[in-house]
Design an enzyme around this catalytic site. Structure first.
Site, short mmCIF file in Angstrom:
data_model
loop_
_atom_site.label_atom_id
_atom_site.label_comp_id
_atom_site.label_asym_id
_atom_site.label_seq_id
_atom_site.Cartn_x
_atom_site.Cartn_y
_atom_site.Cartn_z
N ASN A 133 26.81 96.27 2.29
CA ASN A 133 26.35 96.28 3.68
C ASN A 133 25.49 97.50 3.90
O ASN A 133 25.73 98.55 3.32
CB ASN A 133 27.55 96.32 4.64
CG ASN A 133 27.15 95.99 6.06
OD1 ASN A 133 26.61 94.92 6.33
ND2 ASN A 133 27.37 96.91 6.98
N GLN A 141 32.14 81.99 16.03
CA GLN A 141 33.25 81.05 15.82
C GLN A 141 33.09 80.24 14.54
O GLN A 141 34.00 80.18 13.71
CB GLN A 141 33.36 80.12 17.03
CG GLN A 141 34.54 79.18 16.93
CD GLN A 141 34.63 78.19 18.09
OE1 GLN A 141 35.59 77.44 18.15
NE2 GLN A 141 33.66 78.18 18.98
N GLU A 196 24.95 86.83 29.00
CA GLU A 196 26.02 87.83 28.92
C GLU A 196 25.48 89.24 29.18
O GLU A 196 26.13 90.06 29.82
CB GLU A 196 26.72 87.76 27.56
CG GLU A 196 27.54 86.48 27.40
CD GLU A 196 28.61 86.57 26.32
OE1 GLU A 196 28.29 87.04 25.22
OE2 GLU A 196 29.76 86.18 26.59
N ASP A 210 24.84 83.22 9.97
CA ASP A 210 23.55 83.05 10.65
C ASP A 210 22.43 82.55 9.76
O ASP A 210 21.37 82.18 10.26
CB ASP A 210 23.12 84.39 11.28
CG ASP A 210 24.08 84.82 12.37
OD1 ASP A 210 24.57 83.95 13.10
OD2 ASP A 210 24.34 86.03 12.48
N VAL A 220 20.23 95.15 1.08
CA VAL A 220 19.76 94.09 0.19
C VAL A 220 18.27 93.91 0.40
O VAL A 220 17.80 93.84 1.54
CB VAL A 220 20.49 92.77 0.51
CG1 VAL A 220 19.97 91.63 -0.38
CG2 VAL A 220 21.99 92.93 0.36
N LYS A 231 38.13 85.06 27.37
CA LYS A 231 37.13 85.74 26.56
C LYS A 231 37.76 86.92 25.80
O LYS A 231 37.52 87.10 24.60
CB LYS A 231 36.00 86.25 27.47
CG LYS A 231 34.87 86.95 26.75
CD LYS A 231 33.86 85.97 26.22
CE LYS A 231 32.72 86.65 25.51
NZ LYS A 231 31.79 85.69 24.91
N ALA A 262 28.32 92.61 6.02
CA ALA A 262 29.67 92.82 6.56
C ALA A 262 29.73 92.49 8.04
O ALA A 262 30.23 93.26 8.86
CB ALA A 262 30.13 94.25 6.29
#
Lengths: 409, 409
Positions: A37, A321, A171, A303, A81, A381, A11
């Site tokens: 999840n 994104q 960041e 990912d 999982v 941002k 999730a």
């Protein structure tokens, strides 16, 4: 009633967008949808540098999954999982056991990749999930709280080494640069006693940005006391610091530190590899409609997916994104997929990238050419962050969890 | 101009009341007054259980010394006392070197007494000063933040053992009992996984209170999940917990814990003993006008003074209340002392005692007979706290730093 079963694993951005959008493209009788999840919450993975530094409460970066999904349409299982049995159309969950599927959407997230650097796995903290960043915050504060109580002052415990000068590393440095002066005031420590050192193997940080934007980022962060060791890699993590050096040199240097945070590499979730998929750094190179080659009923997004850029033939970087676009694409095409109809290939539409440098400061490039820096980039941002919430849960969620001060919070 | 020099050591309750009241009883030409303290701030030692548990920000429990004293009348030196040369009328300071005095007021605070318990000094945290309690808070939060990131979950790291069921121990337990559920929510931990255990050598906690008040305190704290091991002492502190047992028994039990806080004993500052004064647990038995026998120009007040109770001939417990009265007494009589005139003996006026059991709850006995419990006792506690601020710095300080919600804070 033999509705096809769609099972969504994870999730994160991909799983949540899928779980909220697929029900809008399918009738209630078209399929049964289940989301799995390991936590009962979804968090903003792109915000993690903030709770890591302590500039945002961890709770502000998460939301209960049941508050966002339509529980009449999506069955939620809180479980971990452990294996995908791709040839049996089953997934093994830690507590629940085996769950069947007809269509599987693998939206499992990233893991830190430590590249076998000695001591890194044991001694470095990582910006990986909400649990790991809460520990980073508390680890740093704990070091500050210990300092005045030491019989022999070990100044180095206040030092922070950040490995990796990519997006997450920079960041995080931006947030730290704002947070350190606060911590110094809170714990009666002179700012000069605290070193924040970034170690990046490439000749420069943030390789995805133009030189002048990178120069701006370095200058702003250096002004706030961040030291950069570009062209240097961490060769070893020790109890009290790191050994760094140039990649092809025997010469090394030790930087003593009480906190080591590793942001230098990510890979796909190990479950994908464990389940026998063919992977590169934990990621499966998917077809142009995001399926696993040879497994028409398994989609991988986010990912764990390598999506080749048709222009360069190299995979796109895995970002929030592209993941959101993948999930949106998949949701729109799920009906066709269920009916075995051909779908248009996925096309990534790069809207740009903005990297935060801490409160009110950022650099970015949007629409492929417009460069932004400073407050305008910082505002962009926030707009990007809030746009996701709007997409995920509508205006209500954006107002409740967003970063723009549309309501007093 | 050969004004006598009054030197005050320590800016706790005794030193601060002396430094603010003495100038009101002496003309500017009567004496020069100097206050020495190792920090530039004064803190509320009786509030330390709150920042220790994290229920009050540490900054709320302190104030800058220069914001409270009249710097036209009192010279403040931020330095650490290392020795009192009582026969040379000099005090040695770490940075400044030697400072002369004609009259010395020793108002140095307490230290934890660990009674040689094995491993206690190395492994237990103490409620001693602002630095030590900030570390307690961060230590506990750090343990909570680590929990979900452990490969093999060690449930005991969440456990907290509090050694000592006296005033400080119980007040800290009260705050912890409120704080633990907050931490559990914040770090996604089931409250049942966290043990808070109090180990007290006496048959019961809080021996200074009546049985029914003690029973009330135990019941309320047990309801909030605190376990009491009365009649047990800590025999050894280990890496992962404590070994406890009855004083005269060989049988022992191990309580595993990730945090050990020791509140089981205090003594006077070691500097007094190091300086060759005759001490019992670091405290000098003072004369009836609070002087050191044989040293008419040295007064000791607060945690380093044994003031005998004339009725029992045993010393009064060292508390904020008696310290404030000692400092007030001394300030009123300082002019006579400077002139070599005899002064009335110090008489302690016991106004009562209130022990907090956490937010909105307390037990107390006031005016020697009236028993209070619950919200009325909690309100009385806040009044006591604020009364000190009023005395120290007037209405402004009370409104700024007090606990009663007279102004919205």
């Amino acid at each position: 009633m033999n509705k096809p079963k769609i099972l969504i694993l994870g999730a994160g951005y991909g799983g949540m967008i899928s779980a909220t959008k697929i029900p809008k493209h399918l009738g209630a009788n078209d399929a049964s949808i289940t989301l799995v999840n390991k936590h009962n919450y979804h968090y903003q993975a792109t915000w993690l540098h903030e709770p890591a530094a302590g500039t945002l409460p961890a709770d502000r970066a998460r939301m209960l999954i049941k508050d966002v999904i339509d529980t009449n349409r999506v069955n939620f299982i809180e479980d971990t999982v452990t294996l995908i049995k791709k040839d049996e159309n089953k997934v093994v969950l830690e507590k629940t056991g085996e769950v069947d599927y007809d269509y599987l959407i693998v939206a499992l997230g990233f893991e830190s990749a430590t590249f076998g650097i000695k001591g890194l796995k044991e001694r470095a903290l990582t910006i990986e999930d909400l649990n790991s960043v809460r520990q980073i915050r508390e680890h740093i504060e704990y070091q500050f709280s210990r300092y005045h109580n030491m019989e022999t002052k070990e100044d180095h415990i206040l030092n922070i080494v950040v490995g990796g000068g990519g997006f997450t590393g920079v960041e995080f440095l931006g947030e730290l640069a704002n947070r350190i002066p606060e911590l110094c005031r809170e714990y009666d420590i002179d700012r000069q006693q605290v070193r924040v050192v970034n170690v990046e193997g490439s000749p420069t940080i943030l390789p995805m940005f133009d030189k002048d934007l990178v120069a701006y980022a370095i200058q702003r962060l250096e002004e706030k006391g961040v030291e950069f060791k570009c062209g240097h890699v961490i060769k070893e993590c020790q109890e009290d610091g790191v050994i760094i050096g140039r990649r092809d040199s025997e010469e090394t240097e030790k930087i003593k530190a009480g906190t080591i945070v590793w942001t230098g590499g990510v890979r796909g979730n190990h479950i994908v590899e464990d389940s026998g998929f063919e992977v590169v750094r934990g990621r499966v190179t998917v077809t142009e409609d995001l399926r696993v080659p040879g497994y028409d009923n398994i989609f991988i997004i986010g990912d764990c997916a390598n999506v080749p850029n048709p222009e360069t033939e190299r995979p796109y970087p895995t970002t929030a994104q592209i993941t959101i676009q993948e999930a949106t694409y998949l949701s729109k095409n799920i009906k066709k997929a269920l009916n075995g109809e051909p779908v248009e290939p996925f096309i990534f539409n790069d809207m740009g990238t903005v990297a935060s440098l801490g409160h009110g400061d950022a650099i970015g490039i949007i629409f492929g050419k417009t460069k932004l820096k400073g407050t305008s980039a910082a505002a962009m941002k926030k707009i990007i962050d809030d746009r996701y919430l709007l997409k995920l849960g509508g205006v209500g969620l954006m107002l409740k969890k967003g970063k723009l001060n549309l309501l007093s919070k």
